[in-house]
Motif scaffolding. Structure first.
Motif, mmCIF file in Angstrom:
data_model
loop_
_atom_site.group_PDB
_atom_site.id
_atom_site.type_symbol
_atom_site.label_atom_id
_atom_site.label_comp_id
_atom_site.label_asym_id
_atom_site.label_seq_id
_atom_site.Cartn_x
_atom_site.Cartn_y
_atom_site.Cartn_z
ATOM 1 N N LEU A 148 17.975 9.158 -0.694
ATOM 2 C CA LEU A 148 17.961 7.897 -1.432
ATOM 3 C C LEU A 148 17.412 6.751 -0.592
ATOM 4 O O LEU A 148 16.983 5.727 -1.145
ATOM 5 N N ARG A 149 17.391 6.941 0.734
ATOM 6 C CA ARG A 149 16.842 5.874 1.562
ATOM 7 C C ARG A 149 15.333 5.771 1.405
ATOM 8 O O ARG A 149 14.731 4.786 1.853
ATOM 9 N N ARG A 150 14.704 6.792 0.808
ATOM 10 C CA ARG A 150 13.265 6.755 0.609
ATOM 11 C C ARG A 150 12.880 6.173 -0.749
ATOM 12 O O ARG A 150 11.700 6.145 -1.094
ATOM 13 N N VAL A 151 13.856 5.724 -1.526
ATOM 14 C CA VAL A 151 13.563 5.147 -2.841
ATOM 15 C C VAL A 151 12.809 3.835 -2.660
ATOM 16 O O VAL A 151 13.211 2.967 -1.874
ATOM 17 N N HIS A 152 11.702 3.719 -3.374
ATOM 18 C CA HIS A 152 10.909 2.485 -3.329
ATOM 19 C C HIS A 152 11.254 1.673 -4.574
ATOM 20 O O HIS A 152 10.842 1.993 -5.692
ATOM 21 N N TRP A 153 12.045 0.627 -4.374
ATOM 22 C CA TRP A 153 12.626 -0.073 -5.514
ATOM 23 C C TRP A 153 11.588 -0.856 -6.295
ATOM 24 O O TRP A 153 11.709 -1.007 -7.512
ATOM 25 N N ASP A 210 0.857 -1.187 0.000
ATOM 26 C CA ASP A 210 0.000 0.000 0.000
ATOM 27 C C ASP A 210 0.892 1.236 0.000
ATOM 28 O O ASP A 210 1.104 1.888 1.007
ATOM 29 N N VAL A 211 1.473 1.525 -1.144
ATOM 30 C CA VAL A 211 2.440 2.608 -1.276
ATOM 31 C C VAL A 211 1.911 3.604 -2.302
ATOM 32 O O VAL A 211 1.395 3.227 -3.341
ATOM 33 N N ILE A 212 2.041 4.866 -1.968
ATOM 34 C CA ILE A 212 1.691 5.933 -2.913
ATOM 35 C C ILE A 212 2.975 6.665 -3.258
ATOM 36 O O ILE A 212 3.351 7.648 -2.613
ATOM 37 N N PRO A 213 3.720 6.179 -4.240
ATOM 38 C CA PRO A 213 5.028 6.783 -4.540
ATOM 39 C C PRO A 213 4.873 7.995 -5.451
ATOM 40 O O PRO A 213 3.811 8.260 -6.017
ATOM 41 N N ARG A 214 5.950 8.716 -5.581
ATOM 42 C CA ARG A 214 6.045 9.831 -6.516
ATOM 43 C C ARG A 214 7.417 9.798 -7.160
ATOM 44 O O ARG A 214 8.322 9.072 -6.718
ATOM 45 N N GLY A 215 7.557 10.588 -8.213
ATOM 46 C CA GLY A 215 8.834 10.622 -8.908
ATOM 47 C C GLY A 215 9.937 11.222 -8.070
ATOM 48 O O GLY A 215 9.718 12.085 -7.213
ATOM 49 N N TYR A 216 11.154 10.758 -8.312
ATOM 50 C CA TYR A 216 12.316 11.255 -7.582
ATOM 51 C C TYR A 216 12.594 12.707 -7.970
ATOM 52 O O TYR A 216 12.502 13.090 -9.141
ATOM 53 N N ARG A 217 12.901 13.507 -6.937
ATOM 54 C CA ARG A 217 13.262 14.905 -7.144
ATOM 55 C C ARG A 217 14.651 15.148 -6.600
ATOM 56 O O ARG A 217 15.082 14.498 -5.639
ATOM 57 N N TYR A 218 15.311 16.116 -7.181
ATOM 58 C CA TYR A 218 16.674 16.417 -6.746
ATOM 59 C C TYR A 218 16.668 16.804 -5.272
ATOM 60 O O TYR A 218 15.891 17.657 -4.836
ATOM 61 N N ALA A 246 11.155 -0.313 -10.246
ATOM 62 C CA ALA A 246 11.220 -1.353 -11.271
ATOM 63 C C ALA A 246 9.945 -1.383 -12.103
ATOM 64 O O ALA A 246 9.982 -1.672 -13.306
ATOM 65 N N ARG A 247 8.813 -1.065 -11.501
ATOM 66 C CA ARG A 247 7.545 -1.109 -12.232
ATOM 67 C C ARG A 247 7.447 0.041 -13.238
ATOM 68 O O ARG A 247 7.020 -0.145 -14.374
ATOM 69 N N TYR A 248 7.850 1.257 -12.816
ATOM 70 C CA TYR A 248 7.686 2.425 -13.683
ATOM 71 C C TYR A 248 8.913 2.749 -14.524
ATOM 72 O O TYR A 248 8.851 3.577 -15.427
ATOM 73 N N GLY A 249 10.046 2.109 -14.240
ATOM 74 C CA GLY A 249 11.234 2.348 -15.034
ATOM 75 C C GLY A 249 11.950 3.636 -14.698
ATOM 76 O O GLY A 249 12.808 4.085 -15.469
ATOM 77 N N GLU A 250 11.630 4.258 -13.576
ATOM 78 C CA GLU A 250 12.317 5.465 -13.113
ATOM 79 C C GLU A 250 12.298 5.472 -11.593
ATOM 80 O O GLU A 250 11.509 4.762 -10.961
#
Length: 470
Positions: free
Chosen positions: A230-235, A218-226, A239-243
């Motif tokens: 990096l510890r908040r990256v949801h791998w 149950d994750v609501i991710p968003r795109g990475y911002r500058y 992998a699903r969205y390719g970014e």
């Protein structure tokens, strides 16, 4: 104590200046005109009679007021004036102080100065001051007080200086172009703290957070911002969205409160600071300030559908650091709000039915059956709704006429009660604090009664949705 900005009037040509000679001659006093007339008469008599000594006297009498007017006309532009309000926004019935400052920016001393400031009649009499001789580069400061029982936005100025020569031959008036605005906002009454139904959805003890991660699935991710950690990256999402995708941070949400003010011209009768409409405006201001102090995101809504502040999500005030600006904007709006030309509440209903607006506090005037039905539908199931109904007919009655007959106000209160509102009828002369407590008691009785009916307990043992803080 907040103060308004000082507006400096630069020395220069006054408004409406047509010609120097005409202006100078128009400033001659009765004494100056008499000297001029006597000089001209003496000169004519000297010419007819051939008396040179009389001609000298006539020239002296005629030239003296002209010289005074010329000198005064040239030196009057070397005086600067400024005005400062303290404060620039005051509640109705409170006083503000206006500070005036006059500077002599010339190298020559001035004569007697008469200072006058233009103020609206509602703020009091026009202030006038007499300033003594001012040395070169000197300055004088005076002040006066203004007060109004009527809210509004009032213009002060322009500042006027009346300059006089030592001989009293000429008086000229100099007007400065600078104006200042005094905003008289409605009175704000301190309200007792009560716990409102629906408060647990966003603030105080029941502050709710929107969780970005409630579980691995149950994750609501968003795109990475500058700058994102990096510890908040949801791998898995990456992998699903390719970014690169990161988990959202927990976002605290503030409870929302909409304060609805009925401004329909046909809903209120009477005028003046003691009218029903002014009571409703002051009540609206008090509730807005009370809710902002409690940390709510608030907005002001009128029957026309206009929303203030109109920024942020759905027109509500933004973050807590913007509460002061939002309060100032809403108070300035209430300072000048007047009756609208509308006859219904449909526009306000269209704004409210868009979603869950949290707490709704409404100040209504006279409601016919159709508009009462519209008001009843404004109440949302997930939020509390409190209505204050003002019977303007009862408010417009003279005190000696006795109690007002029972009208349709009680019927409208009953209709709103059946729709789930906490509705109270506001009698003439009532204070908002008393009405606020009455709404608290009625809301508590309804909730406690409902709880007792559902659980089998006696009324009064349930927790009231408007239970006062202890």
């Amino acid at each position: 104590m907040s103060t308004g900005a000082v507006r400096q009037a630069r020395p220069g040509q006054p408004e409406g200046e047509r010609g120097g000679l005409r202006t100078a001659l128009a400033g001659l006093t009765t004494r100056g005109r008499s000297f001029l007339a006597a000089g001209v008469a003496a000169a004519v008599c000297a010419y007819v009679l051939g008396q040179s000594d009389l001609l000298r006297v006539g020239l002296l009498l005629a030239v003296l007021p002209l010289m005074c007017a010329t000198v005064l006309y040239r030196t009057r532009y070397r005086v600067a004036g400024s005005r400062r309000l303290s404060p620039a926004r005051v509640p109705a019935g409170s006083e503000a102080r206006v500070h005036l400052r006059v500077d002599n920016v010339s190298r020559l001393p001035t004569g007697l100065l008469m200072l006058q400031d233009r103020v609206p009649y509602v703020l009091g009499p026009r202030p006038r001051f007499v300033l003594d001789r001012m040395e070169a580069g000197g300055r004088r400061e005076v002040s006066y007080r203004v007060r109004s029982d009527l809210r509004g936005r009032y213009s002060l100025g322009p500042l006027q200086l009346r300059l006089a020569d030592p001989f009293g031959m000429c008086e000229l008036t100099q007007s400065f172009s600078a104006h200042d605005t005094l905003t008289v906002v409605p009175r704000v009454e301190a309200l007792p703290p009560v716990r409102l139904t629906g408060e647990a959805t966003g603030y105080g003890e029941g502050r709710q957070r929107t969780l970005a991660l409630a579980g691995e699935d149950d994750v609501i991710p968003r795109g990475y911002r500058y700058g994102d950690d990096l510890r908040r990256v949801h791998w898995r999402s990456t992998a699903r969205y390719g970014e690169l995708m990161v988990r959202r941070e927990e976002q605290p949400q503030r409870s929302r409160c909409t304060v609805l003010l009925d401004t329909r011209g046909g809903a209120f009768r009477g005028a003046g600071p003691d009218s029903a409409f002014e009571w409703a405006v002051a009540g609206t201001a008090s509730v807005l300030v009370h809710m902002l102090e409690r940390g709510f995101s608030v907005r002001l809504l009128t029957d026309t559908g206009s929303s203030v502040p109109g920024e942020g999500a759905d027109g509500f005030a933004g973050a807590s650091q913007e509460s002061a600006d939002a309060a100032g904007l809403m108070m300035d709006t209430l300072a000048v709000v007047g009756h609208s030309d509308g006859t219904g509440l449909s526009r306000a209903y269209d704004v409210l039915r868009g979603g869950n607006e949290g707490l709704l506090v409404a100040f209504f005037g006279d409601l016919d059956e159709e508009q009462a039905a519209v008001a009843a539908r404004m109440r949302r199931r997930s939020g509390a709704a409190v209505a204050f109904l003002l019977d303007s007919g009862a408010w417009a009655r003279e005190p000696y006429e006795g109690p007002a007959p029972v009208g349709r106000s009680e019927e409208r209160v009953r209709m709103l009660h059946e729709a789930g509102w906490t509705a109270v009828s506001v009698p003439r002369g009532a204070t908002l604090g008393d009405m606020w407590r009455q709404a608290d008691r009625e809301r508590g009785g309804v909730v406690a009664g409902g709880t007792a009916a559902e659980s089998g307990r006696s009324p009064g043992t349930g927790a009231s949705g408007w239970e006062a803080r202890r």
